[in-house]
Design an enzyme around this catalytic site. Structure first.
Site, PDB file in Angstrom:
ATOM      1  N   HIS A  72       0.854  -1.191   0.000  1.00 46.91           N
ATOM      2  CA  HIS A  72       0.000   0.000   0.000  1.00 46.91           C
ATOM      3  C   HIS A  72       0.889   1.240   0.000  1.00 46.91           C
ATOM      4  O   HIS A  72       1.708   1.423   0.888  1.00 46.91           O
ATOM      5  CB  HIS A  72      -0.917   0.015   1.228  1.00 46.91           C
ATOM      6  CG  HIS A  72      -2.109  -0.863   1.056  1.00 46.91           C
ATOM      7  ND1 HIS A  72      -3.334  -0.560   1.594  1.00 46.91           N
ATOM      8  CD2 HIS A  72      -2.274  -2.025   0.389  1.00 46.91           C
ATOM      9  CE1 HIS A  72      -4.197  -1.513   1.263  1.00 46.91           C
ATOM     10  NE2 HIS A  72      -3.574  -2.413   0.548  1.00 46.91           N
ATOM     11  N   TYR A 200      -9.635   5.726   6.927  1.00 48.41           N
ATOM     12  CA  TYR A 200     -10.080   6.103   8.264  1.00 48.41           C
ATOM     13  C   TYR A 200     -11.094   7.231   8.104  1.00 48.41           C
ATOM     14  O   TYR A 200     -10.794   8.223   7.430  1.00 48.41           O
ATOM     15  CB  TYR A 200      -8.901   6.625   9.096  1.00 48.41           C
ATOM     16  CG  TYR A 200      -7.817   5.601   9.353  1.00 48.41           C
ATOM     17  CD1 TYR A 200      -7.786   4.881  10.536  1.00 48.41           C
ATOM     18  CD2 TYR A 200      -6.811   5.352   8.407  1.00 48.41           C
ATOM     19  CE1 TYR A 200      -6.787   3.945  10.783  1.00 48.41           C
ATOM     20  CE2 TYR A 200      -5.801   4.413   8.647  1.00 48.41           C
ATOM     21  CZ  TYR A 200      -5.806   3.718   9.832  1.00 48.41           C
ATOM     22  OH  TYR A 200      -4.813   2.791  10.082  1.00 48.41           O
ATOM     23  N   PRO A 292      -5.803   0.805  18.355  1.00 51.79           N
ATOM     24  CA  PRO A 292      -5.462   0.303  17.017  1.00 51.79           C
ATOM     25  C   PRO A 292      -5.481   1.351  15.906  1.00 51.79           C
ATOM     26  O   PRO A 292      -5.203   1.022  14.748  1.00 51.79           O
ATOM     27  CB  PRO A 292      -6.540  -0.761  16.763  1.00 51.79           C
ATOM     28  CG  PRO A 292      -7.680  -0.351  17.610  1.00 51.79           C
ATOM     29  CD  PRO A 292      -7.102   0.315  18.813  1.00 51.79           C
ATOM     30  N   LYS A 296      -0.532  -0.023  15.002  1.00 52.59           N
ATOM     31  CA  LYS A 296       0.820  -0.168  15.557  1.00 52.59           C
ATOM     32  C   LYS A 296       1.027  -1.347  16.507  1.00 52.59           C
ATOM     33  O   LYS A 296       2.160  -1.608  16.919  1.00 52.59           O
ATOM     34  CB  LYS A 296       1.223   1.126  16.299  1.00 52.59           C
ATOM     35  CG  LYS A 296       1.446   2.304  15.377  1.00 52.59           C
ATOM     36  CD  LYS A 296       2.614   2.058  14.456  1.00 52.59           C
ATOM     37  CE  LYS A 296       2.758   3.112  13.399  1.00 52.59           C
ATOM     38  NZ  LYS A 296       3.250   2.595  12.125  1.00 52.59           N
ATOM     39  N   TYR A 384       3.370   6.447  10.252  1.00 54.57           N
ATOM     40  CA  TYR A 384       2.513   5.336   9.828  1.00 54.57           C
ATOM     41  C   TYR A 384       3.352   4.216   9.205  1.00 54.57           C
ATOM     42  O   TYR A 384       3.139   3.031   9.471  1.00 54.57           O
ATOM     43  CB  TYR A 384       1.462   5.837   8.825  1.00 54.57           C
ATOM     44  CG  TYR A 384       0.300   4.880   8.676  1.00 54.57           C
ATOM     45  CD1 TYR A 384      -0.842   5.011   9.465  1.00 54.57           C
ATOM     46  CD2 TYR A 384       0.353   3.824   7.768  1.00 54.57           C
ATOM     47  CE1 TYR A 384      -1.892   4.131   9.352  1.00 54.57           C
ATOM     48  CE2 TYR A 384      -0.694   2.933   7.645  1.00 54.57           C
ATOM     49  CZ  TYR A 384      -1.825   3.089   8.438  1.00 54.57           C
ATOM     50  OH  TYR A 384      -2.869   2.204   8.328  1.00 54.57           O
TER      51      TYR A 384
HETATM   52  C1  PHB Z   1      -7.027  -4.007  10.122  1.00 53.89           C
HETATM   53  O1  PHB Z   1      -6.846  -4.280   8.924  1.00 53.89           O
HETATM   54  O2  PHB Z   1      -7.540  -4.824  10.884  1.00 53.89           O
HETATM   55  C2  PHB Z   1      -6.603  -2.671  10.628  1.00 53.89           C
HETATM   56  C3  PHB Z   1      -6.074  -1.733   9.755  1.00 53.89           C
HETATM   57  C4  PHB Z   1      -5.680  -0.498  10.211  1.00 53.89           C
HETATM   58  C5  PHB Z   1      -5.826  -0.195  11.546  1.00 53.89           C
HETATM   59  C6  PHB Z   1      -6.345  -1.122  12.434  1.00 53.89           C
HETATM   60  C7  PHB Z   1      -6.749  -2.366  11.974  1.00 53.89           C
HETATM   61  O3  PHB Z   1      -5.440   1.034  12.000  1.00 53.89           O
END
Ligand code: PHB
Ligand code: APR
Length: 389
Positions: A72, A200, A292, A296, A384
């Site tokens: 990504h 997000y 989450p 991280k 990130y």
């Molecule tokens: C996930 O793919 O489960 C996932 C992705 C990004 C995050 C948290 C969980 O910040």
């Protein structure tokens, strides 16, 4: 029984450490409280920093991840109808890899089996003794029999609810904690992901996250009340709320379907200091937890493993204890920076019950700054994709 290192906990931290050490001829025994099926049945996150990917390669366990993982080059932050794309590629020339923790744990167990590494499943009552002496040992019972393993060092990789952290006397241990006033309800479904990149989204109704495992498997989350139970949320209720929290352009192309897993996780920031006591070292969730939002959890575990692995190789190959002596300080220096980032992302993207109109304006201004400032985007991208080890 005797081994060089007892690893308490067979999650990703313990398994990765075991595999790296094996490649250097260092012998380990992994003691896992659960069954193998239980460990492999857990659905967890799936965004890997470049540093984690490199460690998997160094451990010789990267073949499937390199084949099936998805590179990504950016991520998206949405606010209402607006979408801000953070291009890791353009900003810092780096990327992350999306590959589920469940798959990665599978690969690590297969690799451990292939080299004949000893793993005890269903190990009960694991207890670490004399960690502050030169002769530590670990006891446990399995199949109704008591066992004792003498060792040089113990790696406490047994997660947040494990016993390793509790082994450090309360007078020596200091714990820092922040609990957030909401949880995440996650849903896995065999549907094509609504976004090619992790997205997000902050809406007036709260946070939502679009992630994926592959082209036909989606992982989605919504912020929910701490008192909510999974049974409060039918699939239909989840999809309706999830769609409402996405920009219309995204929600309109959402494909829904039956869930194959649904779970609620509370959000917590937690750090235990120090991460070493005598011959015991804490790694991963045993020592720290992040909310989450910055993806991280697994990645902070990997940086601990990196430092501990090099410290242990140094002591076994040269007798030099400098790496071991620096482990806690080195690991914590990076952990706290990652804690800050995860806390910041969480505050930026959620609705908090106590938020005032002033707080909401600040949140909006912070997102506008991020949209308009390449420097701010660069800081986000650096964190990130992963700070250096
Ligand atoms: C996930 O793919 O489960 C996932 C992705 C990004 C995050 C948290 C969980 O910040
Ligand atoms: N004895 C033996 N094993 C134990 C004990 C115990 N007393 N307590 C817990 N365990 C085992 C758990 O069953 C689990 O399999 O230790 C393992 C810890 O694994 P994780 O909780 O997955 O922690 P860790 O390996 O540090 O992984 C890092 O990153 O994405 C995040 O939280 C997520 O699991 C992830 C973590």
């Amino acid at each position: 029984m005797r081994t060089q290192i007892v690893i308490v906990g067979g999650g990703p931290s313990g398994l990765l450490l075991g595999q790296l050490l094996h490649r250097k001829g260092i012998d380990t025994v992994v003691l896992e409280r659960q069954s193998r099926a239980h460990v492999l049945g857990r659905i967890r996150a799936g965004v890997l920093e470049a540093g984690f990917v490199n460690l998997m390669r160094e451990a010789g366990v990267a073949e499937r991840m390199d084949r099936e993982g998805f590179v990504h080059h950016g991520t998206i932050l949405a606010h209402g109808e607006e979408q801000i794309r953070i291009s890791f590629e353009d900003l810092i020339g780096r990327h992350v890899v999306v590959y589920g923790q469940t798959e990665l744990t599978h690969d690590l167990y297969d690799a451990r089996d292939a080299v004949g590494g000893k793993t005890v499943f269903n190990a009960e009552g694991v207890t670490i003794h004399d960690a502050d002496s030169d002769a530590p040992y670990v006891t446990y019972s399995s199949d109704g029999t008591e066992h004792r393993i003498d060792c040089d060092y113990v790696a406490g990789c047994d997660g947040f609810h494990g016993i390793s952290r509790q082994t450090i006397p309360a007078g020596i241990r200091k714990e820092y904690e922040q609990v957030y006033p909401f949880g995440w309800l996650g849903l896995l479904s065999e549907t094509p992901p609504v976004s090619d990149e992790v997205l997000y989204s902050l809406s007036d109704r709260g946070f939502a996250l679009c992630s994926m495992r592959n082209a036909t498997l989606s992982r989605y989350y919504i912020q929910c009340a701490l008192s909510d139970k999974v049974t409060d949320w039918s699939d239909d209720a989840f999809w309706a709320e999830f769609r409402r929290r996405l920009p219309r352009a995204v929600g309109d192309r959402l494909v829904t379907g039956p869930s194959i897993e649904k779970s609620i996780a509370p959000l917590r920031s937690f750090v235990c200091e120090p991460m070493r006591w005598g011959r015991l070292f804490l790694c991963g969730d045993a020592a720290h937890i992040v909310p989450p939002t910055g993806a991280k959890g697994l990645n902070t575990a990997a940086s601990d493993i990196h430092y501990l692995y090099h410290a242990l190789v140094q002591v076994f190959e040269t007798g030099e204890i400098e790496g071991i002596d620096r482990y806690s300080e080195q690991a914590l220096a990076r952990i706290w920076k990652t804690q800050r980032f995860s806390w910041w992302m969480t505050k930026l993207l959620h609705r908090f019950p106590e938020q005032t109109e002033f707080d909401l304006r600040i949140q909006r201004a912070e997102l506008a700054f991020l949209r308009d400032s390449r420097d701010a985007q660069t800081v986000l991208a650096q964190n990130y994709v992963g700070l250096p080890y």
